[in-house]
Design a protein around this motif. Structure first.
Motif, PDB file in Angstrom:
ATOM      1  N   GLY A   1     101.066   4.368  -9.534  1.00  0.00           N
ATOM      2  CA  GLY A   1     100.106   5.423 -10.357  1.00  0.00           C
ATOM      3  C   GLY A   1     100.386   6.605  -9.459  1.00  0.00           C
ATOM      4  N   LEU A   2     100.627   7.817  -9.930  1.00  0.00           N
ATOM      5  CA  LEU A   2     100.686   8.787  -8.889  1.00  0.00           C
ATOM      6  C   LEU A   2      99.934  10.165  -9.755  1.00  0.00           C
ATOM      7  CD1 LEU A   2     101.579  10.388  -6.121  1.00  0.00           C
ATOM      8  CD2 LEU A   2     103.918  10.713  -7.546  1.00  0.00           C
ATOM      9  N   ASN A   3      99.059  10.822  -9.157  1.00  0.00           N
ATOM     10  CA  ASN A   3      98.544  11.911  -9.623  1.00  0.00           C
ATOM     11  C   ASN A   3      99.416  13.143  -9.443  1.00  0.00           C
ATOM     12  OD1 ASN A   3      96.123  10.740 -10.564  1.00  0.00           O
ATOM     13  ND2 ASN A   3      95.011  11.006  -8.721  1.00  0.00           N
ATOM     14  N   VAL A   4      99.741  13.817 -10.414  1.00  0.00           N
ATOM     15  CA  VAL A   4     100.910  15.075 -10.250  1.00  0.00           C
ATOM     16  C   VAL A   4     100.285  16.349 -10.340  1.00  0.00           C
ATOM     17  CG1 VAL A   4     102.902  15.876 -10.875  1.00  0.00           C
ATOM     18  CG2 VAL A   4     102.718  13.526 -10.789  1.00  0.00           C
ATOM     19  N   SER A   5      99.754  16.709 -11.662  1.00  0.00           N
ATOM     20  CA  SER A   5      99.215  17.937 -12.045  1.00  0.00           C
ATOM     21  C   SER A   5      97.717  17.802 -12.175  1.00  0.00           C
ATOM     22  CB  SER A   5      99.787  18.366 -13.423  1.00  0.00           C
ATOM     23  OG  SER A   5      99.821  17.704 -14.237  1.00  0.00           O
ATOM     24  N   LEU A   6      97.055  16.767 -11.811  1.00  0.00           N
ATOM     25  CA  LEU A   6      95.487  16.806 -12.232  1.00  0.00           C
ATOM     26  C   LEU A   6      94.973  18.118 -11.372  1.00  0.00           C
ATOM     27  CD1 LEU A   6      95.458  13.859 -13.293  1.00  0.00           C
ATOM     28  CD2 LEU A   6      93.544  13.535 -11.664  1.00  0.00           C
ATOM     29  N   ARG A   7      93.959  18.753 -12.203  1.00  0.00           N
ATOM     30  CA  ARG A   7      93.233  19.980 -11.532  1.00  0.00           C
ATOM     31  C   ARG A   7      91.807  19.524 -10.856  1.00  0.00           C
ATOM     32  NH1 ARG A   7      95.928  21.827 -16.346  1.00  0.00           N
ATOM     33  NH2 ARG A   7      94.246  20.863 -17.840  1.00  0.00           N
ATOM     34  N   ALA A   8      91.242  20.303 -10.033  1.00  0.00           N
ATOM     35  CA  ALA A   8      90.164  19.798  -9.533  1.00  0.00           C
ATOM     36  C   ALA A   8      89.277  19.155 -10.381  1.00  0.00           C
ATOM     37  CB  ALA A   8      89.630  21.094  -8.486  1.00  0.00           C
TER      38      ALA A   8
ATOM     39  N   PRO B   1      89.064  11.932 -11.179  1.00  0.00           N
ATOM     40  CA  PRO B   1      88.082  10.651 -11.343  1.00  0.00           C
ATOM     41  C   PRO B   1      86.877  10.557 -10.494  1.00  0.00           C
ATOM     42  CG  PRO B   1      90.255  10.101 -10.614  1.00  0.00           C
ATOM     43  CD  PRO B   1      90.465  11.541 -10.776  1.00  0.00           C
ATOM     44  N   VAL B   2      87.358  10.771  -9.251  1.00  0.00           N
ATOM     45  CA  VAL B   2      86.308  10.596  -8.043  1.00  0.00           C
ATOM     46  C   VAL B   2      86.466  11.666  -7.084  1.00  0.00           C
ATOM     47  CG1 VAL B   2      86.095   8.040  -8.622  1.00  0.00           C
ATOM     48  CG2 VAL B   2      87.852   8.906  -6.910  1.00  0.00           C
ATOM     49  N   PRO B   3      85.549  12.069  -6.201  1.00  0.00           N
ATOM     50  CA  PRO B   3      85.665  13.243  -5.388  1.00  0.00           C
ATOM     51  C   PRO B   3      86.722  12.882  -4.137  1.00  0.00           C
ATOM     52  CG  PRO B   3      83.092  12.548  -5.595  1.00  0.00           C
ATOM     53  CD  PRO B   3      84.123  11.355  -6.182  1.00  0.00           C
ATOM     54  N   GLY B   4      87.145  11.717  -3.845  1.00  0.00           N
ATOM     55  CA  GLY B   4      88.141  11.438  -2.788  1.00  0.00           C
ATOM     56  C   GLY B   4      89.381  11.528  -3.368  1.00  0.00           C
ATOM     57  N   ALA B   5      89.595  11.903  -4.791  1.00  0.00           N
ATOM     58  CA  ALA B   5      90.962  11.925  -5.142  1.00  0.00           C
ATOM     59  C   ALA B   5      91.754  13.059  -5.051  1.00  0.00           C
ATOM     60  CB  ALA B   5      90.960  11.457  -6.627  1.00  0.00           C
ATOM     61  N   GLY B   6      92.951  12.939  -5.138  1.00  0.00           N
ATOM     62  CA  GLY B   6      93.861  14.272  -5.073  1.00  0.00           C
ATOM     63  C   GLY B   6      94.946  14.288  -5.958  1.00  0.00           C
ATOM     64  N   SER B   7      95.864  15.210  -5.923  1.00  0.00           N
ATOM     65  CA  SER B   7      97.197  15.228  -6.577  1.00  0.00           C
ATOM     66  C   SER B   7      98.099  16.014  -6.074  1.00  0.00           C
ATOM     67  CB  SER B   7      96.793  16.086  -7.937  1.00  0.00           C
ATOM     68  OG  SER B   7      96.355  17.166  -7.921  1.00  0.00           O
ATOM     69  N   LEU B   8      99.382  16.004  -6.361  1.00  0.00           N
ATOM     70  CA  LEU B   8     100.461  16.813  -5.764  1.00  0.00           C
ATOM     71  C   LEU B   8     100.041  18.191  -6.083  1.00  0.00           C
ATOM     72  CD1 LEU B   8     103.677  15.023  -6.569  1.00  0.00           C
ATOM     73  CD2 LEU B   8     102.151  14.564  -4.838  1.00  0.00           C
ATOM     74  N   ALA B   9      99.574  18.669  -7.146  1.00  0.00           N
ATOM     75  CA  ALA B   9      99.286  20.102  -7.304  1.00  0.00           C
ATOM     76  C   ALA B   9      98.195  20.439  -6.294  1.00  0.00           C
ATOM     77  CB  ALA B   9      98.921  20.283  -8.842  1.00  0.00           C
ATOM     78  N   LEU B  10      97.149  19.714  -6.203  1.00  0.00           N
ATOM     79  CA  LEU B  10      96.258  20.378  -5.374  1.00  0.00           C
ATOM     80  C   LEU B  10      96.613  20.378  -3.991  1.00  0.00           C
ATOM     81  CD1 LEU B  10      93.227  18.355  -6.936  1.00  0.00           C
ATOM     82  CD2 LEU B  10      93.538  20.868  -7.033  1.00  0.00           C
TER      83      LEU B  10
ATOM     84  N   LEU C   1      98.555   9.000   0.396  1.00  0.00           N
ATOM     85  CA  LEU C   1      97.374   9.924   0.631  1.00  0.00           C
ATOM     86  C   LEU C   1      98.202  11.469   0.686  1.00  0.00           C
ATOM     87  CD1 LEU C   1      95.755   8.210   3.738  1.00  0.00           C
ATOM     88  CD2 LEU C   1      94.986   8.336   1.277  1.00  0.00           C
ATOM     89  N   VAL C   2      97.447  12.626   0.407  1.00  0.00           N
ATOM     90  CA  VAL C   2      97.761  13.695   0.467  1.00  0.00           C
ATOM     91  C   VAL C   2      96.892  14.668   1.093  1.00  0.00           C
ATOM     92  CG1 VAL C   2      99.544  13.855  -1.376  1.00  0.00           C
ATOM     93  CG2 VAL C   2      97.238  14.564  -1.851  1.00  0.00           C
ATOM     94  N   THR C   3      97.082  15.767   1.711  1.00  0.00           N
ATOM     95  CA  THR C   3      95.947  16.779   2.234  1.00  0.00           C
ATOM     96  C   THR C   3      95.474  17.629   1.345  1.00  0.00           C
ATOM     97  OG1 THR C   3      96.890  15.940   4.457  1.00  0.00           O
ATOM     98  CG2 THR C   3      95.509  18.190   4.157  1.00  0.00           C
ATOM     99  N   VAL C   4      94.412  17.707   1.059  1.00  0.00           N
ATOM    100  CA  VAL C   4      93.990  19.130   0.152  1.00  0.00           C
ATOM    101  C   VAL C   4      92.793  19.606   0.655  1.00  0.00           C
ATOM    102  CG1 VAL C   4      92.784  19.546  -2.084  1.00  0.00           C
ATOM    103  CG2 VAL C   4      94.468  17.532  -1.932  1.00  0.00           C
ATOM    104  N   GLY C   5      92.969  21.046   1.261  1.00  0.00           N
ATOM    105  CA  GLY C   5      91.772  21.877   1.892  1.00  0.00           C
ATOM    106  C   GLY C   5      91.503  21.188   3.086  1.00  0.00           C
ATOM    107  N   GLY C   6      92.612  20.478   3.804  1.00  0.00           N
ATOM    108  CA  GLY C   6      92.103  19.942   5.038  1.00  0.00           C
ATOM    109  C   GLY C   6      91.502  18.445   5.061  1.00  0.00           C
TER     110      GLY C   6
END
Length: 290
Positions: free
Chosen positions: A171-178, A182-191, A143-148
């Motif tokens: 599997g790790l999302n690195v540079s995925l943009r908003a 794939p789903v609203p609850g996903a995040g990435s290191l970039a975000l 898990l990461v924190t994106v916008g709180g």
């Protein structure tokens, strides 16, 4: 221009210059050492699932402990409960490793710690290499924190293979943009505000971290206390101290506070009424913020 890893130029690997391909030769030079865990590193342009491929190789006897298989793109990546994992090419890290803990006198009953060990290794590596605080959701989400808001940026899947081996996929999302999530609850290191989104140093850091934790765990014969794995996992586990709903096999549910991860890697839940329940497998839903 020739791709760094010698792959087929027709796959248009340089179409997104913000997402350069991984350099397999450089990864091998930095990771494969005679005295180390890693025995081989292979990068392929695309595959269905690195876990499936490596399990098949291990069963056929064509892969040894320490084999690493990385894909720039997965078309049939899998998570727990047969969930699918997909992302744009070169936007993340999709890789599997083969380990054989039985060869290091680790009892089979302790092999269930391997997904948790992998989570600890990935989280500690991301903190040092990308400057991102990563929390662990039991048993295998990153898990990461994106916008709180808490978002899932990665997952881990461990599968038994032939010859006493275990294949662990990450599997790790690195540079995925908003707009690519794939789903609203996903995040990435970039975000999440990562300082580094170059996948190569991140992958090296993750594999080196895994090697350190795995070697120490094996030296302790898989004892999660002696290897400090249990306390380190608990310190980084976002599930502990939360109200959770555990959806168990057979459509059973347990609701209560997640109070501990026991010596077998099980999540201990204290319901409002009744005795504590130790959960070995299940889908966990966080019911309130940390």
């Amino acid at each position: 221009m020739t791709p760094r890893d010698g792959s087929d130029a027709h796959d248009n690997r340089w179409s997104d210059l913000d997402r350069p391909p991984l350099g397999a030769a450089g990864l091998r030079r930095s990771l494969v050492r005679g005295e180390g865990l890693w025995s081989s590193v292979e990068v392929v342009p695309r595959t269905g699932s690195t876990n499936t491929d490596l399990v098949e190789r291990a069963a056929a006897g064509s892969a040894q402990e320490g084999a690493v298989l990385v894909a720039e793109e997965q078309s049939a990546g899998r998570g727990r409960l047969d969930r699918r994992w997909s992302a744009p090419p070169r936007s993340g890290l999709f890789f599997s490793v083969l380990v054989k803990p039985g060869e290091h006198e680790v009892p089979v009953e302790r092999w269930g710690w391997l997904p948790l060990l992998t989570g600890v290794a990935v989280a500690t590596a991301l903190s040092s290499s990308a400057g991102v605080d990563t929390a662990l959701k039991w048993p295998n989400d990153l898990l990461v924190t994106v916008g709180g808001e808490e978002r899932k940026a990665g997952g881990i899947l461990a599968e038994a293979s032939g010859g006493g081996g275990v294949v662990i996929g990450v599997g790790l999302n690195v540079s995925l943009r908003a707009d690519e999530l794939p789903v609203p609850g996903a995040g990435s290191l970039a975000l999440a505000g990562a300082k580094v989104v170059d996948r190569e140093p991140v992958l090296r850091a993750v594999l080196r971290s895994f090697e350190r934790w795995y070697v120490e765990w094996c030296a302790a014969e898989g004892d999660p206390g002696l290897s400090r794995l249990q306390e380190t996992y608990a310190a980084g586990c976002a599930t502990l101290g939360r109200s959770v709903r555990a959806i168990l096999p057979g459509a059973r549910e347990v609701v209560g506070e997640a109070v501990a991860v026991d010596g077998d890697g099980r999540l201990v839940i204290a319901p409002a009424e009744g005795e504590r329940v130790s959960v070995a497998a299940g889908d966990i839903v966080h019911l309130r913020p940390a």
